[in-house]
Design a protein around this motif. Structure first.
Motif, PDB file in Angstrom:
ATOM      1  N   ASN A 187       0.816  -1.206   0.000  1.00 13.29           N
ATOM      2  CA  ASN A 187       0.000   0.000   0.000  1.00 13.29           C
ATOM      3  C   ASN A 187       0.854   1.261   0.000  1.00 13.29           C
ATOM      4  O   ASN A 187       0.440   2.300  -0.526  1.00 13.29           O
ATOM      5  CB  ASN A 187      -0.955   0.003   1.186  1.00 13.29           C
ATOM      6  CG  ASN A 187      -2.064  -1.007   1.023  1.00 13.29           C
ATOM      7  OD1 ASN A 187      -2.585  -1.190  -0.067  1.00 13.29           O
ATOM      8  ND2 ASN A 187      -2.419  -1.670   2.099  1.00 13.29           N
ATOM      9  N   ALA A 188       2.044   1.185   0.572  1.00 11.40           N
ATOM     10  CA  ALA A 188       2.939   2.342   0.573  1.00 11.40           C
ATOM     11  C   ALA A 188       3.372   2.692  -0.845  1.00 11.40           C
ATOM     12  O   ALA A 188       3.442   3.878  -1.194  1.00 11.40           O
ATOM     13  CB  ALA A 188       4.156   2.074   1.449  1.00 11.40           C
ATOM     14  N   SER A 189       3.647   1.689  -1.669  1.00 16.78           N
ATOM     15  CA  SER A 189       4.052   1.986  -3.040  1.00 16.78           C
ATOM     16  C   SER A 189       2.902   2.618  -3.820  1.00 16.78           C
ATOM     17  O   SER A 189       3.116   3.533  -4.621  1.00 16.78           O
ATOM     18  CB  SER A 189       4.543   0.722  -3.738  1.00 16.78           C
ATOM     19  OG  SER A 189       3.501  -0.221  -3.851  1.00 16.78           O
ATOM     20  N   VAL A 190       1.670   2.178  -3.576  1.00 17.76           N
ATOM     21  CA  VAL A 190       0.510   2.789  -4.239  1.00 17.76           C
ATOM     22  C   VAL A 190       0.318   4.211  -3.733  1.00 17.76           C
ATOM     23  O   VAL A 190       0.055   5.139  -4.515  1.00 17.76           O
ATOM     24  CB  VAL A 190      -0.761   1.941  -4.002  1.00 17.76           C
ATOM     25  CG1 VAL A 190      -1.985   2.628  -4.567  1.00 17.76           C
ATOM     26  CG2 VAL A 190      -0.602   0.563  -4.591  1.00 17.76           C
ATOM     27  N   MET A 191       0.476   4.418  -2.432  1.00 17.48           N
ATOM     28  CA  MET A 191       0.324   5.757  -1.853  1.00 17.48           C
ATOM     29  C   MET A 191       1.377   6.710  -2.400  1.00 17.48           C
ATOM     30  O   MET A 191       1.077   7.874  -2.682  1.00 17.48           O
ATOM     31  CB  MET A 191       0.412   5.673  -0.325  1.00 17.48           C
ATOM     32  CG  MET A 191       0.119   6.969   0.367  1.00 17.48           C
ATOM     33  SD  MET A 191      -1.597   7.420   0.141  1.00 17.48           S
ATOM     34  CE  MET A 191      -1.632   9.003   0.901  1.00 17.48           C
ATOM     35  N   GLU A 192       2.593   6.220  -2.566  1.00 19.32           N
ATOM     36  CA  GLU A 192       3.652   7.061  -3.133  1.00 19.32           C
ATOM     37  C   GLU A 192       3.281   7.532  -4.533  1.00 19.32           C
ATOM     38  O   GLU A 192       3.453   8.701  -4.864  1.00 19.32           O
ATOM     39  CB  GLU A 192       4.976   6.302  -3.171  1.00 19.32           C
ATOM     40  CG  GLU A 192       5.639   6.180  -1.831  1.00 19.32           C
ATOM     41  CD  GLU A 192       6.949   5.408  -1.884  1.00 19.32           C
ATOM     42  OE1 GLU A 192       7.145   4.617  -2.841  1.00 19.32           O
ATOM     43  OE2 GLU A 192       7.752   5.589  -0.975  1.00 19.32           O
ATOM     44  N   SER A 193       2.756   6.625  -5.349  1.00 18.37           N
ATOM     45  CA  SER A 193       2.385   7.024  -6.709  1.00 18.37           C
ATOM     46  C   SER A 193       1.222   8.021  -6.695  1.00 18.37           C
ATOM     47  O   SER A 193       1.196   8.964  -7.489  1.00 18.37           O
ATOM     48  CB  SER A 193       2.047   5.805  -7.560  1.00 18.37           C
ATOM     49  OG  SER A 193       0.902   5.170  -7.071  1.00 18.37           O
ATOM     50  N   LEU A 194       0.257   7.851  -5.782  1.00 16.33           N
ATOM     51  CA  LEU A 194      -0.855   8.797  -5.690  1.00 16.33           C
ATOM     52  C   LEU A 194      -0.378  10.177  -5.257  1.00 16.33           C
ATOM     53  O   LEU A 194      -0.832  11.195  -5.798  1.00 16.33           O
ATOM     54  CB  LEU A 194      -1.916   8.285  -4.708  1.00 16.33           C
ATOM     55  CG  LEU A 194      -2.757   7.100  -5.157  1.00 16.33           C
ATOM     56  CD1 LEU A 194      -3.634   6.617  -4.016  1.00 16.33           C
ATOM     57  CD2 LEU A 194      -3.599   7.460  -6.364  1.00 16.33           C
ATOM     58  N   LEU A 195       0.535  10.221  -4.301  1.00 14.30           N
ATOM     59  CA  LEU A 195       1.046  11.512  -3.838  1.00 14.30           C
ATOM     60  C   LEU A 195       1.890  12.193  -4.912  1.00 14.30           C
ATOM     61  O   LEU A 195       1.839  13.416  -5.067  1.00 14.30           O
ATOM     62  CB  LEU A 195       1.845  11.337  -2.547  1.00 14.30           C
ATOM     63  CG  LEU A 195       1.027  10.961  -1.312  1.00 14.30           C
ATOM     64  CD1 LEU A 195       1.947  10.677  -0.132  1.00 14.30           C
ATOM     65  CD2 LEU A 195       0.035  12.049  -0.963  1.00 14.30           C
ATOM     66  N   LYS A 196       2.640  11.409  -5.669  1.00 13.97           N
ATOM     67  CA  LYS A 196       3.430  11.989  -6.759  1.00 13.97           C
ATOM     68  C   LYS A 196       2.526  12.558  -7.844  1.00 13.97           C
ATOM     69  O   LYS A 196       2.796  13.628  -8.384  1.00 13.97           O
ATOM     70  CB  LYS A 196       4.372  10.942  -7.352  1.00 13.97           C
ATOM     71  CG  LYS A 196       5.574  10.657  -6.492  1.00 13.97           C
ATOM     72  CD  LYS A 196       6.453   9.583  -7.109  1.00 13.97           C
ATOM     73  CE  LYS A 196       7.599   9.248  -6.172  1.00 13.97           C
ATOM     74  NZ  LYS A 196       8.414   8.119  -6.682  1.00 13.97           N
ATOM     75  N   GLU A 197       1.453  11.841  -8.186  1.00 15.37           N
ATOM     76  CA  GLU A 197       0.508  12.338  -9.189  1.00 15.37           C
ATOM     77  C   GLU A 197      -0.144  13.640  -8.756  1.00 15.37           C
ATOM     78  O   GLU A 197      -0.409  14.505  -9.579  1.00 15.37           O
ATOM     79  CB  GLU A 197      -0.585  11.305  -9.453  1.00 15.37           C
ATOM     80  CG  GLU A 197      -0.158  10.143 -10.296  1.00 15.37           C
ATOM     81  CD  GLU A 197      -1.278   9.126 -10.474  1.00 15.37           C
ATOM     82  OE1 GLU A 197      -2.455   9.457 -10.202  1.00 15.37           O
ATOM     83  OE2 GLU A 197      -0.969   7.993 -10.878  1.00 15.37           O
ATOM     84  N   ALA A 198      -0.421  13.776  -7.463  1.00  7.77           N
ATOM     85  CA  ALA A 198      -1.062  14.977  -6.939  1.00  7.77           C
ATOM     86  C   ALA A 198      -0.051  16.079  -6.615  1.00  7.77           C
ATOM     87  O   ALA A 198      -0.443  17.132  -6.107  1.00  7.77           O
ATOM     88  CB  ALA A 198      -1.872  14.641  -5.704  1.00  7.77           C
ATOM     89  N   ASN A 199       1.233  15.838  -6.879  1.00 10.36           N
ATOM     90  CA  ASN A 199       2.310  16.803  -6.589  1.00 10.36           C
ATOM     91  C   ASN A 199       2.340  17.205  -5.113  1.00 10.36           C
ATOM     92  O   ASN A 199       2.484  18.376  -4.779  1.00 10.36           O
ATOM     93  CB  ASN A 199       2.197  18.044  -7.480  1.00 10.36           C
ATOM     94  CG  ASN A 199       2.470  17.714  -8.922  1.00 10.36           C
ATOM     95  OD1 ASN A 199       3.323  16.873  -9.221  1.00 10.36           O
ATOM     96  ND2 ASN A 199       1.744  18.345  -9.823  1.00 10.36           N
ATOM     97  N   VAL A 200       2.197  16.211  -4.252  1.00 10.05           N
ATOM     98  CA  VAL A 200       2.273  16.437  -2.804  1.00 10.05           C
ATOM     99  C   VAL A 200       3.623  15.934  -2.328  1.00 10.05           C
ATOM    100  O   VAL A 200       3.898  14.735  -2.406  1.00 10.05           O
ATOM    101  CB  VAL A 200       1.128  15.699  -2.071  1.00 10.05           C
ATOM    102  CG1 VAL A 200       1.274  15.853  -0.564  1.00 10.05           C
ATOM    103  CG2 VAL A 200      -0.218  16.192  -2.538  1.00 10.05           C
ATOM    104  N   PRO A 201       4.495  16.827  -1.845  1.00 11.51           N
ATOM    105  CA  PRO A 201       5.775  16.358  -1.307  1.00 11.51           C
ATOM    106  C   PRO A 201       5.546  15.560  -0.012  1.00 11.51           C
ATOM    107  O   PRO A 201       4.712  15.920   0.805  1.00 11.51           O
ATOM    108  CB  PRO A 201       6.562  17.643  -1.028  1.00 11.51           C
ATOM    109  CG  PRO A 201       5.644  18.773  -1.244  1.00 11.51           C
ATOM    110  CD  PRO A 201       4.366  18.270  -1.814  1.00 11.51           C
ATOM    111  N   TYR A 202       6.287  14.499   0.143  1.00 10.92           N
ATOM    112  CA  TYR A 202       6.102  13.615   1.297  1.00 10.92           C
ATOM    113  C   TYR A 202       7.438  13.029   1.711  1.00 10.92           C
ATOM    114  O   TYR A 202       8.417  13.060   0.986  1.00 10.92           O
ATOM    115  CB  TYR A 202       5.128  12.487   0.956  1.00 10.92           C
ATOM    116  CG  TYR A 202       5.663  11.543  -0.084  1.00 10.92           C
ATOM    117  CD1 TYR A 202       6.368  10.405   0.284  1.00 10.92           C
ATOM    118  CD2 TYR A 202       5.502  11.799  -1.440  1.00 10.92           C
ATOM    119  CE1 TYR A 202       6.878   9.539  -0.668  1.00 10.92           C
ATOM    120  CE2 TYR A 202       6.008  10.948  -2.395  1.00 10.92           C
ATOM    121  CZ  TYR A 202       6.688   9.821  -2.006  1.00 10.92           C
ATOM    122  OH  TYR A 202       7.208   8.977  -2.953  1.00 10.92           O
ATOM    123  N   ILE A 203       7.440  12.447   2.899  1.00 12.35           N
ATOM    124  CA  ILE A 203       8.561  11.663   3.398  1.00 12.35           C
ATOM    125  C   ILE A 203       7.988  10.328   3.840  1.00 12.35           C
ATOM    126  O   ILE A 203       7.026  10.290   4.605  1.00 12.35           O
ATOM    127  CB  ILE A 203       9.260  12.357   4.587  1.00 12.35           C
ATOM    128  CG1 ILE A 203       9.828  13.702   4.173  1.00 12.35           C
ATOM    129  CG2 ILE A 203      10.349  11.471   5.161  1.00 12.35           C
ATOM    130  CD1 ILE A 203      10.326  14.528   5.344  1.00 12.35           C
TER     131      ILE A 203
END
Length: 160
Positions: free
Chosen positions: A45-61
């Protein structure tokens, strides 16, 4: 919104202690640059969440919870990741998290729906060659007869 300096979570109302970590005097008004804890997810689920955040241009750690040595010994699939985002992006990140959870829920319910249909089909028709519950049914074997064709069979039985 208020920010806990201990557990890095955001809470909508001010209380004496943080509702997540129970520490006193750690809540303060949230600032734009505060590093807010969004969620904790397994590796898939973390890999899916990373792709969703990247698509939305949300910086994350995304920080792993286990160390590299433990992760290598136990396997990457057991790893859990904690996601952090800046407070200014917290609302957009929450939307992406809700989308991920809705997607997973819809997929789980789809599988459950098909399992219920298969169960209903098995209950209505049963399995071929079984008693309907999965136990095998063998046709009655003919009993062996003595020479001459009369009386009980000779296999393990007494003769008069």
């Amino acid at each position: 919104m208020y920010y806990c300096t201990n557990c890095h979570r955001v809470t909508p109302e001010r209380t004496e202690s943080c509702p997540y970590c129970d520490k006193f005097d750690r809540l303060r008004p949230a600032e734009e640059a505060d590093e807010c804890r969004l969620t904790e997810l397994d590796a898939l689920n973390a890999s899916v969440m990373e792709s969703l955040l990247k698509e939305a241009n949300v910086p994350y750690i995304a920080r792993p919870m286990m160390g590299a040595g433990i992760s290598a010994a136990l396997g990457v699939t057991l790893e859990k990741f904690v996601f952090f985002v800046a407070y200014r992006d917290y609302a957009r990140a929450q939307e992406q998290l809700e989308a991920l959870l809705f997607q997973r829920l819809r997929k789980s319910l789809g599988v459950l729906h098909y399992l219920l249909l298969v169960g209903l089909e098995l209950r209505l028709h049963g399995l071929p060659g079984t008693d309907g519950f999965g136990s095998p049914v063998h046709p009655q074997l003919p009993r062996p007869r003595r020479a001459g064709g009369r009386g009980p069979g000779a296999w393990g039985q007494r003769h008069p």
